[in-house]
Design a protein around this motif. Sequence first.
Motif, mmCIF file in Angstrom:
data_model
loop_
_atom_site.group_PDB
_atom_site.id
_atom_site.type_symbol
_atom_site.label_atom_id
_atom_site.label_comp_id
_atom_site.label_asym_id
_atom_site.label_seq_id
_atom_site.Cartn_x
_atom_site.Cartn_y
_atom_site.Cartn_z
ATOM 1 N N ARG A 28 33.681 39.869 44.938
ATOM 2 C CA ARG A 28 34.503 39.581 43.766
ATOM 3 C C ARG A 28 35.424 40.390 43.438
ATOM 4 O O ARG A 28 36.471 40.473 43.848
ATOM 5 N N GLU A 39 37.288 41.673 46.301
ATOM 6 C CA GLU A 39 37.987 41.481 47.415
ATOM 7 C C GLU A 39 38.745 40.275 46.392
ATOM 8 O O GLU A 39 40.267 40.459 46.467
ATOM 9 N N LEU A 40 38.628 39.494 45.655
ATOM 10 C CA LEU A 40 39.415 38.481 44.869
ATOM 11 C C LEU A 40 39.573 39.061 44.232
ATOM 12 O O LEU A 40 41.283 38.481 43.685
ATOM 13 N N ALA A 41 38.913 39.373 43.089
ATOM 14 C CA ALA A 41 40.078 40.605 41.717
ATOM 15 C C ALA A 41 41.617 41.314 42.751
ATOM 16 O O ALA A 41 42.967 41.166 42.222
ATOM 17 N N GLU A 42 41.165 42.167 43.985
ATOM 18 C CA GLU A 42 42.683 42.538 44.409
ATOM 19 C C GLU A 42 42.968 41.480 44.700
ATOM 20 O O GLU A 42 44.716 41.889 44.812
ATOM 21 N N LYS A 43 42.956 40.849 45.565
ATOM 22 C CA LYS A 43 44.250 39.049 46.118
ATOM 23 C C LYS A 43 44.591 38.947 44.803
ATOM 24 O O LYS A 43 46.322 38.243 45.119
ATOM 25 N N ASN A 44 44.038 38.362 43.850
ATOM 26 C CA ASN A 44 44.940 37.437 42.746
ATOM 27 C C ASN A 44 44.542 38.434 41.239
ATOM 28 O O ASN A 44 43.932 38.001 40.580
ATOM 29 N N PRO A 45 45.705 39.544 41.140
ATOM 30 C CA PRO A 45 45.616 40.125 39.524
ATOM 31 C C PRO A 45 45.475 39.693 38.589
ATOM 32 O O PRO A 45 46.425 38.727 38.629
ATOM 33 N N GLN A 46 45.537 39.431 37.637
ATOM 34 C CA GLN A 46 46.203 38.667 36.556
ATOM 35 C C GLN A 46 46.720 39.962 35.457
ATOM 36 O O GLN A 46 45.866 40.645 34.198
#
Length: 82
Positions: free
Chosen positions: A73, A75-82
Motif C-alpha cells: 500500500r 508503494e502504491l501511494a508513492e507511485k500514485n500521489p493524489q
Amino acid sequence: MHPPLTLHRHPMCVEIIEQFQKCHTDHPIAKFFGECTDLKIKLDRCFREEKALKRKANFEESKKLKERLQAHRKELAEKNPQ
C-alpha cells in the motif's frame, strides 16, 4: 467432548489417540466408569498444546502478511500521489 480423532489432523497426538482408541476397544463397558479417563485427560492436554502451536503459527503468518500488505500500500501511494 473432543474433536474427531483422525490421525492425520493431529500429528502431535497420534500416540495418545491410538492408546485412547485401544482403551475404548479393550474396555467397552469399563470406559463408562472411568477406565480411560487418564488417557482422555492426556488427549485433551495434547489437543490444547497443538492448538496453541497452530494459533501461534497462524498469528506469525498473519503478521507477515499484514506487513507485506502495508508495504504494498505504501508503494502504491508513492507511485500514485493524489
